[in-house]
Design a protein around this motif. Structure first.
Motif, mmCIF file in Angstrom:
data_model
loop_
_atom_site.group_PDB
_atom_site.id
_atom_site.type_symbol
_atom_site.label_atom_id
_atom_site.label_comp_id
_atom_site.label_asym_id
_atom_site.label_seq_id
_atom_site.Cartn_x
_atom_site.Cartn_y
_atom_site.Cartn_z
ATOM 1 N N CYS A 105 107.814 -17.317 127.160
ATOM 2 C CA CYS A 105 107.275 -17.907 126.079
ATOM 3 C C CYS A 105 108.157 -17.457 124.855
ATOM 4 N N PRO A 106 109.161 -18.031 124.292
ATOM 5 C CA PRO A 106 109.971 -17.617 123.130
ATOM 6 C C PRO A 106 109.047 -17.407 121.951
ATOM 7 N N ALA A 107 109.394 -16.377 121.223
ATOM 8 C CA ALA A 107 108.372 -16.016 120.039
ATOM 9 C C ALA A 107 109.509 -15.177 118.975
ATOM 10 N N GLU A 108 109.229 -15.212 117.608
ATOM 11 C CA GLU A 108 110.021 -14.614 116.794
ATOM 12 C C GLU A 108 109.245 -13.081 116.762
ATOM 13 N N ASP A 109 109.962 -12.079 116.478
ATOM 14 C CA ASP A 109 109.314 -10.771 115.963
ATOM 15 C C ASP A 109 109.164 -10.999 114.449
ATOM 16 N N GLN A 110 108.147 -11.068 114.012
ATOM 17 C CA GLN A 110 107.791 -11.756 112.831
ATOM 18 C C GLN A 110 107.626 -10.452 111.859
ATOM 19 N N LEU A 111 108.543 -9.911 111.242
ATOM 20 C CA LEU A 111 108.462 -8.689 110.525
ATOM 21 C C LEU A 111 107.778 -8.816 109.018
ATOM 22 N N SER A 112 107.346 -10.149 108.674
ATOM 23 C CA SER A 112 106.779 -10.221 107.587
ATOM 24 C C SER A 112 105.269 -9.993 107.807
ATOM 25 N N ALA A 113 104.594 -10.042 109.108
ATOM 26 C CA ALA A 113 103.326 -10.012 109.406
ATOM 27 C C ALA A 113 103.101 -8.644 110.196
ATOM 28 N N PRO A 114 101.895 -7.883 109.911
ATOM 29 C CA PRO A 114 101.614 -6.713 110.702
ATOM 30 C C PRO A 114 101.570 -6.610 112.019
ATOM 31 N N LEU A 115 101.774 -5.855 112.893
ATOM 32 C CA LEU A 115 101.584 -5.741 114.413
ATOM 33 C C LEU A 115 100.207 -5.987 114.696
ATOM 34 N N GLY A 116 100.095 -6.748 115.516
ATOM 35 C CA GLY A 116 98.725 -7.204 115.977
ATOM 36 C C GLY A 116 97.818 -7.977 115.314
ATOM 37 N N ASP A 117 98.424 -8.583 114.231
ATOM 38 C CA ASP A 117 97.823 -9.496 113.511
ATOM 39 C C ASP A 117 97.793 -10.759 114.196
ATOM 40 N N PRO A 118 96.510 -11.688 114.624
ATOM 41 C CA PRO A 118 96.651 -12.670 115.275
ATOM 42 C C PRO A 118 97.621 -13.858 114.829
ATOM 43 N N ALA A 119 97.912 -13.930 113.588
ATOM 44 C CA ALA A 119 98.830 -14.725 112.923
ATOM 45 C C ALA A 119 100.318 -14.284 113.258
ATOM 46 N N GLU A 120 100.589 -13.116 113.502
ATOM 47 C CA GLU A 120 101.926 -12.851 113.621
ATOM 48 C C GLU A 120 102.573 -13.695 114.799
ATOM 49 N N ALA A 121 103.762 -14.324 114.799
ATOM 50 C CA ALA A 121 104.150 -15.363 115.606
ATOM 51 C C ALA A 121 104.212 -14.862 117.293
ATOM 52 N N SER A 122 104.615 -13.456 117.482
ATOM 53 C CA SER A 122 104.420 -12.989 118.841
ATOM 54 C C SER A 122 102.967 -13.069 119.252
ATOM 55 N N VAL A 123 102.152 -12.304 118.691
ATOM 56 C CA VAL A 123 100.800 -12.389 118.926
ATOM 57 C C VAL A 123 100.094 -13.792 119.086
ATOM 58 N N LYS A 124 100.405 -14.788 118.195
ATOM 59 C CA LYS A 124 100.087 -16.090 118.299
ATOM 60 C C LYS A 124 100.488 -16.640 119.413
ATOM 61 N N GLU A 125 101.683 -16.365 119.892
ATOM 62 C CA GLU A 125 102.123 -17.224 121.052
ATOM 63 C C GLU A 125 101.647 -16.679 122.447
ATOM 64 N N ALA A 126 101.184 -15.193 122.464
ATOM 65 C CA ALA A 126 100.769 -14.827 123.543
ATOM 66 C C ALA A 126 99.293 -15.350 123.615
ATOM 67 N N ILE A 127 98.401 -15.307 122.292
ATOM 68 C CA ILE A 127 97.131 -16.043 122.578
ATOM 69 C C ILE A 127 97.274 -17.313 122.926
ATOM 70 N N HIS A 128 98.342 -18.138 122.488
ATOM 71 C CA HIS A 128 98.184 -19.453 122.885
ATOM 72 C C HIS A 128 98.349 -19.502 124.590
ATOM 73 N N TRP A 129 99.470 -18.867 125.117
ATOM 74 C CA TRP A 129 99.544 -18.693 126.592
ATOM 75 C C TRP A 129 98.313 -18.370 127.157
ATOM 76 N N LEU A 130 97.436 -17.501 126.596
ATOM 77 C CA LEU A 130 96.256 -17.026 127.447
ATOM 78 C C LEU A 130 95.306 -18.203 127.199
ATOM 79 N N MET A 131 95.271 -18.914 126.288
ATOM 80 C CA MET A 131 94.188 -19.651 125.818
ATOM 81 C C MET A 131 94.483 -21.170 126.610
ATOM 82 N N SER A 132 95.831 -21.466 126.781
ATOM 83 C CA SER A 132 96.035 -22.852 127.354
ATOM 84 C C SER A 132 95.334 -23.293 128.437
#
Length: 466
Positions: A393-420
């Motif tokens: 699942c492609p996702a950006e390493d969103q440098l403007s957001a903290p690591l572990g933030d649920p809204a950070e692009a990669s974490v958000k995509e991981a959550i989407h995959w797990l919840m889908s």
């Protein structure tokens, strides 16, 4: 030519091997006796005063060792004169197999032991990388470092280093030297633009800082499901205890799913990566093959199997989301590849770096020599991923957001995959938020382009930070 050893049945590999290095004291002409006291911790006795530590003698020993243990020993040129090189590092660089080997190196034993044994390093204490638009930004800052003291944070833009603009550093390939020597007190100036601010010049001095490889995990509540978020930054000596502590928290929280963030994990001890995989997969994988190591033809009796094991606070998961980038390498890739035959592993972010090989390091006088000595495969015989493990699942390493933030692009995509698949108990089909384009070979075609990590060598590449 020495006789080729007859292959025998695989056996368990040494527990302190690295997809980076494993420290062994044998075969250094008694130049240094190594006593391994704890996982990842190397203690050394005094150098034998009778051993010749001249450059020529060390070069001769290095060439002999490489012809015996190097994975690509059949590619070492004939007629090499070890006395013609100014240092063991120069000799190693001259004989390594350039087509494949980007990793064999020589480093100071004191520096190597401090890093792998205690997580200590000397530098500014930050990671940085290019964003998709070409800006050069701080990706991570280590607590207690010079960068931390200067108030630098993830997302800050770096404009110049020691007065040289980033485009020039990149064009001239000066990343390995631009910040000066790695010693306490070395001054470095950074021209930066912090979030929402004007450009400013910071004056820093390199100092010793300690890496926490596994910070305390976060528990995310997503529509009633508990999702653990765990950053695993590297695999070094302290990682063992840090992993056990982190999984105690995750186990007590009774998490339903897990996100493992290894986006900057360049590797380290393979046995620490095996511990992580065992904690994820749990008792169901006990005794299964985690990874197989294959050596050159002379050392086939060194081939071995490392197995999953039962340990406290295992999660017994049937799936896991792993955040990765082009900096995810070596032992961190081993976690993905080792779990793949047994549970569902989704790679979130971008393709990994591509280092399916590892090392057995040895000490000679004051140096640690780390040649590539084996290749690795999983229980399904899958390995050889020199182009990296592909993203799911492609996702950006969103440098403007903290690591572990649920809204950070990669974490958000991981959550989407797990919840889908939460509402679809029959199909249990996880999906990505961005579908693979029609006709594309895999998910990598859908990702935003990411520049390769900064091209570093030796221990600096292992550490991954400046």
């Amino acid at each position: 030519m020495a006789p080729i050893a007859r292959p025998r049945s695989p056996r368990s590999i040494p527990s302190r091997s690295l997809l980076g290095a494993v420290f062994r004291g044998r075969g250094v002409v008694s130049a240094l006796v190594i006593a391994v006291a704890a996982p990842g911790c190397v203690q050394s006795e005094a150098i034998d005063p009778l051993v010749d530590c001249s450059t020529g003698a060390q070069n001769q020993r290095l060439l002999k060792r490489m012809r015996e243990v190097y994975l690509w020993n059949d590619q070492i040129p004939e007629g090499i004169d070890p006395l013609a090189y100014e240092s063991p590092a120069a000799l190693l660089d001259a004989i390594r197999y350039e087509e494949r080997d980007l990793w064999s190196h020589v480093s100071s034993t004191a520096t190597t032991s401090a890093y792998y044994g205690e997580g200590k390093s000397v530098g500014l204490g930050l990671r940085w990388k290019f964003d998709p638009e070409g800006g050069f930004r701080v990706a991570m800052v280590y607590e207690g470092s010079a960068a931390d003291g200067a108030g630098l944070a993830r997302g800050d833009e770096v404009l110049k280093i020691n007065g040289v603009d980033i485009a020039t550093i990149e064009a001239e390939g000066r990343w390995a030297t631009i910040t000066g020597g790695d010693a306490e007190g070395v001054p470095v100036t950074l021209d930066v633009r912090k979030a929402g601010g004007a450009p400013e010049t910071l004056s820093l001095q390199k100092r010793v800082y300690t890496v926490i490889s596994v910070p305390e995990p976060r528990i995310l509540d997503v529509d009633g499901r508990k999702i653990g978020y765990l950053l695993v930054d590297r695999f070094i000596g302290p990682t063992y205890a840090e992993l056990r502590s982190a999984f105690a928290v995750l186990h007590e929280a009774r998490v339903d799913d897990l996100i493992v963030d290894m986006r900057y994990n360049g590797g380290g001890y393979t046995d620490a990566s095996r511990l992580l995989a065992s904690l994820i997969g749990g008792k169901a994988l006990d005794g299964e093959a985690y990874n197989l190591t294959i050596h050159n033809e002379r050392l086939r009796d060194e081939d071995g199997i490392a197995r999953f094991s039962v340990t406290e606070h295992q999660l017994n998961l049937s799936r896991v989301a792993v955040i990765a980038t082009g900096s995810t390498a070596s032992a961190s890739e081993l976690v993905i590849n080792g779990l793949n035959p047994f549970i569902e592993v989704a790679v979130i972010g971008t393709d990994t770096y591509g280092k399916p090989v590892g090392s057995v390091a040895y000490e000679d006088c004051s140096l640690t020599v780390t040649p590539i000595t084996f290749r690795s495969m999983n229980a399904a015989g899958e390995g050889g991923y020199y182009d990296g493990l592909p993203v799911d699942c492609p996702a950006e390493d969103q440098l403007s957001a903290p690591l572990g933030d649920p809204a950070e692009a990669s974490v958000k995509e991981a959550i989407h995959w797990l919840m889908s698949d939460v509402d679809d108990e029959e199909e249990h089909t996880e999906t990505c938020s961005a579908p693979v384009p029609e006709g594309a070979a895999d998910a990598s075609a859908a990702r935003k382009p990411e520049r390769r990590p900064l091209q570093l060598r030796g221990l600096q590449q292992e550490i991954g930070a400046f």
